[in-house]
Motif scaffolding. Structure first.
Motif, PDB file in Angstrom:
ATOM      1  N   ALA A  23       0.824  -1.213   0.000  1.00 49.51           N
ATOM      2  CA  ALA A  23       0.000   0.000   0.000  1.00 49.51           C
ATOM      3  C   ALA A  23       0.857   1.261   0.000  1.00 49.51           C
ATOM      4  O   ALA A  23       0.414   2.328  -0.418  1.00 49.51           O
ATOM      5  N   ARG A  24       2.102   1.113   0.479  1.00 50.16           N
ATOM      6  CA  ARG A  24       3.043   2.248   0.508  1.00 50.16           C
ATOM      7  C   ARG A  24       4.061   2.155  -0.620  1.00 50.16           C
ATOM      8  O   ARG A  24       5.114   2.741  -0.557  1.00 50.16           O
ATOM      9  N   ARG A  25       3.726   1.364  -1.633  1.00 48.32           N
ATOM     10  CA  ARG A  25       4.489   1.286  -2.882  1.00 48.32           C
ATOM     11  C   ARG A  25       5.858   0.634  -2.726  1.00 48.32           C
ATOM     12  O   ARG A  25       6.821   0.977  -3.407  1.00 48.32           O
ATOM     13  N   TYR A  26       5.948  -0.329  -1.813  1.00 48.42           N
ATOM     14  CA  TYR A  26       7.129  -1.176  -1.745  1.00 48.42           C
ATOM     15  C   TYR A  26       6.879  -2.432  -2.573  1.00 48.42           C
ATOM     16  O   TYR A  26       5.751  -2.941  -2.619  1.00 48.42           O
ATOM     17  N   ALA A  27       7.922  -2.950  -3.198  1.00 51.19           N
ATOM     18  CA  ALA A  27       7.863  -4.282  -3.792  1.00 51.19           C
ATOM     19  C   ALA A  27       8.232  -5.268  -2.684  1.00 51.19           C
ATOM     20  O   ALA A  27       9.158  -5.015  -1.912  1.00 51.19           O
ATOM     21  N   VAL A  28       7.507  -6.379  -2.596  1.00 48.86           N
ATOM     22  CA  VAL A  28       7.696  -7.289  -1.466  1.00 48.86           C
ATOM     23  C   VAL A  28       7.900  -8.723  -1.942  1.00 48.86           C
ATOM     24  O   VAL A  28       7.155  -9.223  -2.784  1.00 48.86           O
ATOM     25  N   ASP A  29       8.945  -9.369  -1.390  1.00 47.03           N
ATOM     26  CA  ASP A  29       9.119 -10.813  -1.509  1.00 47.03           C
ATOM     27  C   ASP A  29       8.993 -11.393  -0.107  1.00 47.03           C
ATOM     28  O   ASP A  29       9.376 -10.752   0.869  1.00 47.03           O
ATOM     29  N   ALA A  30       8.461 -12.605  -0.004  1.00 48.87           N
ATOM     30  CA  ALA A  30       8.263 -13.226   1.310  1.00 48.87           C
ATOM     31  C   ALA A  30       8.893 -14.614   1.330  1.00 48.87           C
ATOM     32  O   ALA A  30       8.796 -15.367   0.353  1.00 48.87           O
ATOM     33  N   ALA A  31       9.536 -14.925   2.445  1.00 48.47           N
ATOM     34  CA  ALA A  31      10.167 -16.240   2.622  1.00 48.47           C
ATOM     35  C   ALA A  31       9.708 -16.821   3.953  1.00 48.47           C
ATOM     36  O   ALA A  31       9.784 -16.148   4.979  1.00 48.47           O
ATOM     37  N   PRO A  32       9.255 -18.090   3.978  1.00 50.16           N
ATOM     38  CA  PRO A  32       8.783 -18.696   5.218  1.00 50.16           C
ATOM     39  C   PRO A  32       9.887 -19.337   6.055  1.00 50.16           C
ATOM     40  O   PRO A  32       9.635 -19.805   7.160  1.00 50.16           O
ATOM     41  N   ASP A  33      11.105 -19.390   5.515  1.00 49.18           N
ATOM     42  CA  ASP A  33      12.205 -20.041   6.236  1.00 49.18           C
ATOM     43  C   ASP A  33      13.528 -19.440   5.802  1.00 49.18           C
ATOM     44  O   ASP A  33      13.612 -18.653   4.851  1.00 49.18           O
ATOM     45  N   GLY A  34      14.593 -19.828   6.510  1.00 45.95           N
ATOM     46  CA  GLY A  34      15.895 -19.253   6.254  1.00 45.95           C
ATOM     47  C   GLY A  34      16.478 -19.602   4.902  1.00 45.95           C
ATOM     48  O   GLY A  34      17.069 -18.753   4.229  1.00 45.95           O
ATOM     49  N   ALA A  35      16.330 -20.855   4.480  1.00 43.21           N
ATOM     50  CA  ALA A  35      16.900 -21.277   3.196  1.00 43.21           C
ATOM     51  C   ALA A  35      16.280 -20.497   2.041  1.00 43.21           C
ATOM     52  O   ALA A  35      16.991 -20.036   1.131  1.00 43.21           O
ATOM     53  N   THR A  36      14.956 -20.344   2.069  1.00 45.74           N
ATOM     54  CA  THR A  36      14.283 -19.571   1.024  1.00 45.74           C
ATOM     55  C   THR A  36      14.713 -18.114   1.067  1.00 45.74           C
ATOM     56  O   THR A  36      14.910 -17.474   0.034  1.00 45.74           O
ATOM     57  N   ALA A  37      14.901 -17.590   2.281  1.00 45.09           N
ATOM     58  CA  ALA A  37      15.320 -16.201   2.438  1.00 45.09           C
ATOM     59  C   ALA A  37      16.677 -15.958   1.786  1.00 45.09           C
ATOM     60  O   ALA A  37      16.876 -14.968   1.063  1.00 45.09           O
ATOM     61  N   LEU A  38      17.624 -16.858   2.018  1.00 45.29           N
ATOM     62  CA  LEU A  38      18.955 -16.682   1.454  1.00 45.29           C
ATOM     63  C   LEU A  38      18.942 -16.788  -0.069  1.00 45.29           C
ATOM     64  O   LEU A  38      19.650 -16.057  -0.767  1.00 45.29           O
ATOM     65  N   ARG A  39      18.091 -17.697  -0.567  1.00 47.80           N
ATOM     66  CA  ARG A  39      17.991 -17.830  -2.031  1.00 47.80           C
ATOM     67  C   ARG A  39      17.393 -16.565  -2.641  1.00 47.80           C
ATOM     68  O   ARG A  39      17.912 -16.038  -3.640  1.00 47.80           O
ATOM     69  N   LEU A  40      16.310 -16.048  -2.032  1.00 47.86           N
ATOM     70  CA  LEU A  40      15.675 -14.837  -2.556  1.00 47.86           C
ATOM     71  C   LEU A  40      16.593 -13.627  -2.435  1.00 47.86           C
ATOM     72  O   LEU A  40      16.609 -12.754  -3.315  1.00 47.86           O
ATOM     73  N   ALA A  41      17.346 -13.568  -1.343  1.00 48.00           N
ATOM     74  CA  ALA A  41      18.270 -12.444  -1.176  1.00 48.00           C
ATOM     75  C   ALA A  41      19.304 -12.432  -2.296  1.00 48.00           C
ATOM     76  O   ALA A  41      19.670 -11.375  -2.820  1.00 48.00           O
ATOM     77  N   ALA A  42      19.781 -13.613  -2.675  1.00 44.27           N
ATOM     78  CA  ALA A  42      20.764 -13.709  -3.751  1.00 44.27           C
ATOM     79  C   ALA A  42      20.147 -13.413  -5.110  1.00 44.27           C
ATOM     80  O   ALA A  42      20.765 -12.760  -5.960  1.00 44.27           O
ATOM     81  N   ASP A  43      18.913 -13.892  -5.313  1.00 39.13           N
ATOM     82  CA  ASP A  43      18.272 -13.757  -6.623  1.00 39.13           C
ATOM     83  C   ASP A  43      17.660 -12.385  -6.859  1.00 39.13           C
ATOM     84  O   ASP A  43      17.710 -11.858  -7.969  1.00 39.13           O
ATOM     85  N   ARG A  44      17.064 -11.803  -5.798  1.00 41.38           N
ATOM     86  CA  ARG A  44      16.250 -10.606  -5.971  1.00 41.38           C
ATOM     87  C   ARG A  44      16.932  -9.312  -5.533  1.00 41.38           C
ATOM     88  O   ARG A  44      16.485  -8.232  -5.884  1.00 41.38           O
ATOM     89  N   GLY A  45      17.985  -9.413  -4.732  1.00 44.83           N
ATOM     90  CA  GLY A  45      18.701  -8.211  -4.310  1.00 44.83           C
ATOM     91  C   GLY A  45      17.836  -7.211  -3.581  1.00 44.83           C
ATOM     92  O   GLY A  45      17.680  -6.077  -4.048  1.00 44.83           O
ATOM     93  N   PRO A  46      17.262  -7.570  -2.432  1.00 39.54           N
ATOM     94  CA  PRO A  46      16.380  -6.641  -1.717  1.00 39.54           C
ATOM     95  C   PRO A  46      17.136  -5.415  -1.220  1.00 39.54           C
ATOM     96  O   PRO A  46      18.354  -5.442  -1.027  1.00 39.54           O
ATOM     97  N   ASP A  47      16.388  -4.320  -1.014  1.00 37.71           N
ATOM     98  CA  ASP A  47      16.957  -3.095  -0.454  1.00 37.71           C
ATOM     99  C   ASP A  47      16.938  -3.104   1.063  1.00 37.71           C
ATOM    100  O   ASP A  47      17.682  -2.356   1.695  1.00 37.71           O
ATOM    101  N   VAL A  48      16.093  -3.943   1.649  1.00 37.16           N
ATOM    102  CA  VAL A  48      16.008  -4.083   3.106  1.00 37.16           C
ATOM    103  C   VAL A  48      15.379  -5.435   3.422  1.00 37.16           C
ATOM    104  O   VAL A  48      14.549  -5.937   2.654  1.00 37.16           O
ATOM    105  N   VAL A  49      15.800  -6.033   4.539  1.00 30.50           N
ATOM    106  CA  VAL A  49      15.268  -7.325   4.976  1.00 30.50           C
ATOM    107  C   VAL A  49      14.582  -7.152   6.321  1.00 30.50           C
ATOM    108  O   VAL A  49      15.155  -6.551   7.240  1.00 30.50           O
ATOM    109  N   VAL A  50      13.349  -7.652   6.437  1.00 30.68           N
ATOM    110  CA  VAL A  50      12.619  -7.704   7.708  1.00 30.68           C
ATOM    111  C   VAL A  50      12.610  -9.168   8.125  1.00 30.68           C
ATOM    112  O   VAL A  50      12.040 -10.012   7.425  1.00 30.68           O
TER     113      VAL A  50
END
Length: 228
Positions: A23-50
């Motif tokens: 709603a605040r115009r962020y693009a969002v990727d979601a990961a339910p676990d650590g392994a998925t998070a690390l893969r998405l971080a490498a593939d998608r290059g997020p600007d910030v991680v929550v």
């Protein structure tokens, strides 16, 4: 568009975060676990991680260490139900930039996220901070000069070391252990009384009201931050 990676295994919370962020115009990727998070971080290059610490496959602190071990400088905002000081300090020492405890205010989380993104953008624009100006004082880090109300303020070498660590990462929460290790060495990393004494001295010299500091902020049980 700023891209946020949400690492959280609670589907309802993920949904709430995604809705509010989009709603605040962020693009969002979601990961339910650590392994998925690390893969998405490498593939998608997020600007910030929550990041939640209680993940089903690994501890969130291990995710932080993996990201930092891979030389990623992406801001990491921990969002966790763990309230013990040791847990918070461990996450910060692993490389997290900030820590929000559940239950949390969505407005606070979004404000912390915006601040993390601003710090990163400022760092890209000015990789080496040498002059820090506030309404109360000015610091010239290169010349080791502090000025308040038009007068030079004498700071000791130790006070300068502490201050430089804080002001070169404005808004970032710096753990007590990190400050102690950087200034006094690993053998004295548990002497938190040293920090209390020196931070009190810095506030007396720089803050208009040392009892209610505006710039040198204590985060109880965790560490300190500089708010410019």
């Amino acid at each position: 568009m700023t891209r946020v990676l949400v690492v959280e295994d609670d589907p309802q919370l993920v949904r709430a975060l995604v809705i509010n962020l989009q709603a605040r115009r962020y693009a969002v990727d979601a990961a339910p676990d650590g392994a998925t998070a690390l893969r998405l971080a490498a593939d998608r290059g997020p600007d910030v991680v929550v990041l939640d610490l209680g993940l089903p496959d690994m501890d969130g602190a291990d995710v932080i260490r993996s990201l930092r071990g891979g030389r990623s400088r992406v801001p990491i905002l921990v969002l966790s139900a763990r309230q013990a000081s040791e847990e918070k300090v461990a996450a910060l020492d692993a490389g997290a930039d900030d820590y929000v405890t559940k239950p949390f205010s969505m407005d606070e989380l979004l404000a912390r996220l915006r601040a993390a993104v601003r710090r990163t953008e400022a760092g890209r624009a000015a990789p080496e901070t040498t002059l820090v100006r506030t309404a109360e004082f000015t610091l010239d880090l290169a010349a080791k000069r502090a000025v308040r109300d038009g007068r030079d303020i004498r700071l000791t070498p130790t006070e300068w070391q502490l201050l430089e660590i804080l002001v070169t990462s404005p808004g970032r929460l710096v753990s007590r252990k990190h400050l102690l290790r950087e200034v006094w060495g690993a053998s004295l990393s548990d002497r938190t009384n040293y920090l209390r004494v020196y931070m009190a001295q810095l506030r007396r010299k720089l803050e208009a009201d040392p009892a209610r500091p505006r710039y040198l902020i204590t985060e109880p049980g965790m560490g300190y931050r500089f708010e410019g």
